[in-house]
Each structure stands twice: as structure tokens, then as C-alpha cells.
Design an enzyme around this catalytic site. Structure first.
Site, PDB file in Angstrom:
ATOM      1  N   TYR A  34     -10.318  15.011  -7.092  1.00 41.67           N
ATOM      2  CA  TYR A  34      -9.284  14.420  -7.950  1.00 41.67           C
ATOM      3  C   TYR A  34      -8.352  15.508  -8.481  1.00 41.67           C
ATOM      4  CZ  TYR A  34      -7.109  11.942 -11.844  1.00 41.67           C
ATOM      5  OH  TYR A  34      -6.202  11.387 -12.711  1.00 41.67           O
ATOM      6  N   ALA A  54      -7.438   9.149 -20.396  1.00 43.62           N
ATOM      7  CA  ALA A  54      -6.721   8.027 -20.996  1.00 43.62           C
ATOM      8  C   ALA A  54      -7.620   6.801 -21.095  1.00 43.62           C
ATOM      9  CB  ALA A  54      -5.482   7.697 -20.175  1.00 43.62           C
ATOM     10  N   LYS A  93      -4.251  15.917  -7.866  1.00 44.21           N
ATOM     11  CA  LYS A  93      -3.310  15.895  -8.986  1.00 44.21           C
ATOM     12  C   LYS A  93      -2.621  17.248  -9.176  1.00 44.21           C
ATOM     13  CE  LYS A  93      -3.639  11.639 -10.472  1.00 44.21           C
ATOM     14  NZ  LYS A  93      -2.460  10.735 -10.571  1.00 44.21           N
ATOM     15  N   THR A 135      -8.016   3.729 -20.154  1.00 42.59           N
ATOM     16  CA  THR A 135      -7.630   2.717 -19.173  1.00 42.59           C
ATOM     17  C   THR A 135      -8.876   2.271 -18.409  1.00 42.59           C
ATOM     18  OG1 THR A 135      -7.261   4.165 -17.264  1.00 42.59           O
ATOM     19  CG2 THR A 135      -5.451   3.964 -18.861  1.00 42.59           C
ATOM     20  N   ASP A 149       0.866  -1.178   0.000  1.00 41.04           N
ATOM     21  CA  ASP A 149       0.000   0.000   0.000  1.00 41.04           C
ATOM     22  C   ASP A 149       0.910   1.237   0.000  1.00 41.04           C
ATOM     23  OD1 ASP A 149      -1.694   2.116   0.568  1.00 41.04           O
ATOM     24  OD2 ASP A 149      -2.762   1.094   2.184  1.00 41.04           O
ATOM     25  N   VAL A 150       0.837   2.028  -1.053  1.00 44.72           N
ATOM     26  CA  VAL A 150       1.760   3.165  -1.175  1.00 44.72           C
ATOM     27  C   VAL A 150       1.494   4.259  -0.149  1.00 44.72           C
ATOM     28  CG1 VAL A 150       2.233   2.783  -3.621  1.00 44.72           C
ATOM     29  CG2 VAL A 150       0.333   4.295  -2.950  1.00 44.72           C
TER      30      VAL A 150
END
Length: 236
Positions: A145, A178, A149, A180, A53-54
Site C-alpha cells: 500500500y 481516516a 501511494k 472510513t 473500472d479505473v
């Protein structure tokens, strides 16, 4: 510890199990890098996958220790781990705000804190963070978000300034929407109306974002503190 050499260049990529992180990890691997993927899930196409977990600083530090024991000194870091959701500001409660900031911003900072001092001690290294076009320009329904960012842009520029003269470069890639799995099939970013506003009439491909990251990684310290935005021509 493994010996460092041109044949054994070591990179760490967070979020390497899918999406942009997987694209970056694959591109680095294809270029001859020994890639360690740090993710909550197993990472494919990497020499070493570490499930971590970052947002957990101690766990990330231990993961980087393992990478350097098994692969060698980390020369490159790409922080691609992230989460996304669209919500009007009135629906962004404390838990949602905290999760967005914890993964996107704190995850970036925590991983840099684990890796960058090692680079500085060796006098060389390159870091690419992943921000977003929304962190620069904002958008309706993307308040938390975009805030996370946008903060990555500020973090990257400040860190680049702090590391001036150390041999370590720090830049950010701020992609447009993107193609994804992070974008749901009914996402407004996939709508025909939005795509019609783009010169190329399609979303940015993960491999194009990976190419932007690899470009910045290859510039050495001549380029640092910069933002590169592969966004399908949205800002032309």
C-alpha cells in the site's frame, strides 16, 4: 456538448461511491459543481454516476467522453479510487501486489491520461490525486500500500512539472488514517494506543480530507506539485 459556464463547473471524482471520494464529491456538489462520479458502484450526490473500472483505460476514456457530452468540459479531477489492506511483506504475493498497484497507482494514471490532455487543450484545469501519509513515511505491514501511494506522490510531482505553463495545476492530498469503511473495526489504526499518539485523539474525518482537496483545487496554478497531509496532527 453542454456549454461551459461559472454556473456549470464540471468535476470528475473517482471512487465517489464511498469514503473519501464520496466526501469530496459531496463537498464539490455543495459548492455548486456538477460532479461526475466514476466508480465500480453507483455514486450518490453526483450529477452523473458512471460505473467504470479505473484500471481499464478504454473504459475510463469512454466515461470521460460521456461526462463531457452530458455535463460539459471537465475543469477539475480528483482521483480518490483506491484499495487498502495490511499484510506482512512475506504475505504480499504477486496477485495482491498487482491489484494494489493497478487500482491505486494505475487507476490514478489512467484517469489523468484521459482528462489532463483535454484540460491542457483548453489551457486550464486542476487535478488533485489522493496519496497517503503512509506513502511518505511508511509503516509496518503496509509495504504494498505504501509503495502504491508513494508512487502517486512521485507521479503527481512529475506531472506537475510536465504541465508547467499549461494552466493546469496538479497536487496531492496525503491523509493520515481516516475514519472510513476502508479501515476495519479491528484495525490497529483505530486502537486506543494509536489514537493516543495523535494531538486530536481521533482519526481524520473524511470531510476534513475533502476540505484539503478543495483548498488545493482553489489555488489555481500558484500551487502545483505539492503534498498536503491532513493527518490529525501526526507530524506536528
Amino acid at each position: 456538448m453542454a456549454e461551459e459556464s461559472e454556473e456549470r463547473r464540471v468535476a470528475v471524482v473517482t471512487g465517489a461511491a464511498s469514503g473519501l471520494g464520496a466526501a469530496v464529491a459531496g463537498a464539490l456538489s455543495a459548492g455548486g459543481w456538477q460532479v461526475a462520479g466514476l466508480d465500480l458502484r453507483p455514486s450518490r450526490e453526483t450529477a452523473l454516476g458512471v460505473e467504470v473500472d479505473v484500471t481499464d483505460a478504454d473504459a475510463v476514456g469512454s466515461a470521460v467522453d460521456r461526462v463531457e457530452r452530458e455535463l460539459g468540459p471537465v475543469a477539475t479531477l480528483v482521483t480518490a479510487a483506491g484499495v487498502y489492506e495490511m499484510l506482512p511483506v512475506e504475505d504480499v504475493d504477486g496477485a495482491r501486489w498487482h491489484r494494489m498497484m493497478a487500482v491505486n497507482l494505475s487507476g490514478t494514471a489512467t484517469t489523468c491520461a484521459a482528462v489532463v490532455p483535454r484540460m491542457v487543450a483548453r489551457g486550464r484545469g486542476s487535478v488533485v490525486t489522493i496519496s497517503s501519509d503512509l506513502g511518505v513515511g511508511g509503516s509496518q505491514g503496509d509495504v504494498h500500500y505504501a509503495a502504491s501511494k508513494g508512487a502517486i506522490v512521485g507521479f503527481t510531482r512529475a506531472l506537475a512539472t510536465e504541465l508547467e505553463g499549461t494552466g493546469v495545476a496538479v497536487n496531492t492530498v496525503a491523509p493520515g488514517a481516516a475514519d472510513t469503511p476502508m479501515l476495519e473495526t479491528d484495525s490497529p489504526w483505530r486502537s486506543g494506543d494509536f489514537l493516543a499518539t495523535l494531538p486530536v485523539r481521533r482519526l481524520v474525518r473524511p470531510e476534513e480530507i475533502a476540505a484539503a482537496a478543495l483548498f488545493l483545487l482553489g489555488t489555481g496554478t500558484a500551487v502545483s506539485g505539492q503534498v498536503l497531509s491532513p493527518n490529525a496532527g501526526a507530524t506536528i
